[in-house]
Design an enzyme around this catalytic site. Structure first.
Site, PDB file in Angstrom:
ATOM      1  N   SER A 243       0.853  -1.181   0.000  1.00  0.00           N
ATOM      2  CA  SER A 243       0.000   0.000   0.000  1.00  0.00           C
ATOM      3  C   SER A 243       0.894   1.237   0.000  1.00  0.00           C
ATOM      4  O   SER A 243       2.122   1.141  -0.017  1.00  0.00           O
ATOM      5  CB  SER A 243      -0.903   0.012   1.239  1.00  0.00           C
ATOM      6  OG  SER A 243      -0.119   0.103   2.424  1.00  0.00           O
ATOM      7  N   LYS A 244       0.257   2.412   0.050  1.00  0.00           N
ATOM      8  CA  LYS A 244       1.029   3.655   0.007  1.00  0.00           C
ATOM      9  C   LYS A 244       2.018   3.754   1.155  1.00  0.00           C
ATOM     10  O   LYS A 244       3.109   4.285   0.997  1.00  0.00           O
ATOM     11  CB  LYS A 244       0.080   4.856   0.025  1.00  0.00           C
ATOM     12  CG  LYS A 244      -0.631   5.097  -1.293  1.00  0.00           C
ATOM     13  CD  LYS A 244      -1.446   6.367  -1.246  1.00  0.00           C
ATOM     14  CE  LYS A 244      -2.133   6.626  -2.586  1.00  0.00           C
ATOM     15  NZ  LYS A 244      -2.929   7.877  -2.560  1.00  0.00           N
ATOM     16  N   ARG A 245       1.634   3.235   2.308  1.00  0.00           N
ATOM     17  CA  ARG A 245       2.547   3.357   3.455  1.00  0.00           C
ATOM     18  C   ARG A 245       3.802   2.493   3.281  1.00  0.00           C
ATOM     19  O   ARG A 245       4.812   2.703   3.950  1.00  0.00           O
ATOM     20  CB  ARG A 245       1.829   2.985   4.758  1.00  0.00           C
ATOM     21  CG  ARG A 245       1.385   1.542   4.843  1.00  0.00           C
ATOM     22  CD  ARG A 245       0.511   1.316   6.080  1.00  0.00           C
ATOM     23  NE  ARG A 245      -0.042  -0.021   6.128  1.00  0.00           N
ATOM     24  CZ  ARG A 245       0.554  -1.044   6.697  1.00  0.00           C
ATOM     25  NH1 ARG A 245       1.730  -0.875   7.273  1.00  0.00           N
ATOM     26  NH2 ARG A 245      -0.017  -2.237   6.722  1.00  0.00           N
ATOM     27  N   HIS A 246       3.753   1.503   2.373  1.00  0.00           N
ATOM     28  CA  HIS A 246       4.917   0.673   2.091  1.00  0.00           C
ATOM     29  C   HIS A 246       5.770   1.245   0.959  1.00  0.00           C
ATOM     30  O   HIS A 246       6.891   0.809   0.747  1.00  0.00           O
ATOM     31  CB  HIS A 246       4.494  -0.747   1.684  1.00  0.00           C
ATOM     32  CG  HIS A 246       3.737  -1.492   2.729  1.00  0.00           C
ATOM     33  ND1 HIS A 246       2.403  -1.827   2.587  1.00  0.00           N
ATOM     34  CD2 HIS A 246       4.116  -1.957   3.938  1.00  0.00           C
ATOM     35  CE1 HIS A 246       2.005  -2.478   3.662  1.00  0.00           C
ATOM     36  NE2 HIS A 246       3.023  -2.572   4.491  1.00  0.00           N
TER      37      HIS A 246
END
Length: 463
Positions: A243-246
């Site tokens: 996801s974006k946080r990764h």
């Protein structure tokens, strides 16, 4: 047979890491085998597709240097062809009109769930010998459904996952055209792959469940099946879906964040594929090594630390003129005006071995082109009374010394000996006065880049 691969993104967002890896693998396979790489934009989702997303995909491909031989082709420009094939399938009995309303379909599925069955379309409008179809309702526009085989299997030898088999009895009759006549994703993909003579479909394994349906439609059209290679998904470092946080952000965000395209390409090439223990290699080497057999069957994990390590490596290797051009763009975006001196090429040459990204390189270079105001705490810590006499003497000697790193280093060493001081006692306050920080390359090299007038002006403020 000429190898023909394709990358077929949907323009409902940016080109992300997973899509970029799929594009890379498809591109590399075609390049290695002297084939053709096709770019196709699957833009039939009118509500979510946008021109901005199309441009983001094209920009991302260009930045990564993934050049395509044909395309981009746009599905919305091929509607006449899809409707032609739909008509042929209806005529041949491979497809039929279905007047089931969404409400009826939900009732049907709910009833199946209550009986513990897999919810699916029950085939009430499917024509069969001797079967009486319901009366066509007034005012209902039908969908078109594919008449899926009820016996046998849809199977293929996946070039990554091995043999995959689906029982046809488990597949219901897929909608291939909506009530307004627009074709659906799985149908468009089949017609496109057929018309574009795609020989190898390399894509994410989230498409595995689509493949048996597409195979059956291709068979109904009398087509030769392409070979399929389904690449496992990319997970975050915590094992969760990326996801974006990764780091699952736009490929162009990596450009903005100061990554070099060759670093990202090198990283993506090792994300689920390997050639022995090789970690660092140029893209031409990757192409020569690449094969589908060495794609991992298990999910890959995104590791930002490894990407940073690779980017650091490629920055060190990069040509100074190129680095200066890229770093200059970052500086200009901040409103930093580049002066004639020092040359940005010389600055990046001095600092490129100390940074991980071009943004960090711009951070380091910025102090040479803006006025610096050191924090008072740093001044208090390093401009202590015991070193002020030496610094004042240095200030006077700097007015006469030949201005290059070698002579500046000799001057400082002589001064340290005269005043019986260690290097940090002079180097630290010099760094603070010149750049507002205590960590820099060799202070004589930094001073030589600044030039005599700038060094004397900045030092004079504090003595």
């Amino acid at each position: 047979m000429t190898i023909r691969t394709r990358f077929a993104p949907s323009p409902t967002g940016y080109l992300h890491i997973g899509g970029a890896r799929t594009a890379l693998f498809s591109w590399a396979y075609a390049r290695k085998l002297g084939g053709t790489f096709v770019l196709r934009i699957e833009d039939t989702d009118l509500e979510r597709s946008s021109e901005a997303s199309v441009q983001a995909i094209l920009d991302g491909m260009a930045w990564l240097n993934l050049d395509y031989d044909e395309g981009p082709f746009y599905q919305m420009q091929r509607m006449d062809r899809y409707k032609e094939v739909l008509a042929q399938m209806l005529e041949a009995g491979h497809a039929y009109h279905c007047y089931t309303t969404p409400e009826e379909l939900e009732e049907m599925r709910e009833a199946m769930r209550s009986r513990g069955e897999k919810p699916r379309y029950d085939g009430r409008w499917r024509p069969e010998p001797g079967k009486s179809l319901p009366e066509i309702p007034q005012g209902i526009k039908p969908v078109v459904r594919f008449r899926n085989p009820v016996d046998g299997v849809a199977a293929w030898d996946d070039m990554v996952k091995g043999r995959i088999v689906f029982e046809n009895s488990e597949l219901d009759d897929l909608i291939i055209a909506r009530p307004d006549g627009t074709p659906t994703y799985n149908f468009c993909v089949v017609v496109d792959d057929l018309d574009m003579n795609i020989t190898h479909v390399i894509r994410g394994d989230d498409h595995v469940n689509n493949t048996p349906r597409q195979i059956n439609i291709l068979k109904a059209l009398g087509a030769t099946l392409p070979q399929y290679a389904h690449v496992p998904m990319i997970l975050g470092s915590d094992g969760e879906r990326l996801s974006k946080r990764h780091g699952a952000v736009s490929v162009m965000q990596y450009a903005e964040d100061g990554y070099l395209p060759e670093a990202l390409i090198n990283y993506l090439s090792r994300l689920g594929w390997s050639h022995g223990d090789e970690e660092i290699f140029p893209v031409w080497q990757f192409v020569s090594w690449f094969d589908l057999e060495h794609i991992s069957k298990s999910a890959a994990q995104f590791n930002p630390e490894k990407l940073n390590w690779l980017n650091q490596h490629y920055i060190k290797l990069a040509d100074n003129a190129r680095l200066a051009e890229l770093t200059g763009k970052h500086l200009l975006s901040r409103g930093v005006q580049l002066k004639v001196a020092p040359k940005l090429e010389d600055v990046v040459s001095l600092y490129k071995g100390r940074v991980t990204t071009l943004v960090e390189l711009a951070d380091e270079a910025e102090v040479f082109y803006i006025d610096v105001h050191p924090e008072q705490s740093l001044l208090d810590e390093h401009l202590v009374p015991e070193v002020l006499p030496a610094l004042r003497e240095l200030f006077e000697r700097l007015k006469q010394v030949e201005w290059d790193a070698v002579h500046l280093a000799s001057l400082i060493k002589g001064l340290l000996a005269d005043h019986q001081l260690k290097m940090p006692k002079i180097a630290m306050p010099l760094r603070v006065m010149l750049v507002g920080q205590t960590q820099t390359p060799s202070v004589d090299a930094v001073m030589s880049l600044f030039g005599r007038e700038t060094v004397l002006e900045r030092i004079s403020r504090y003595l």
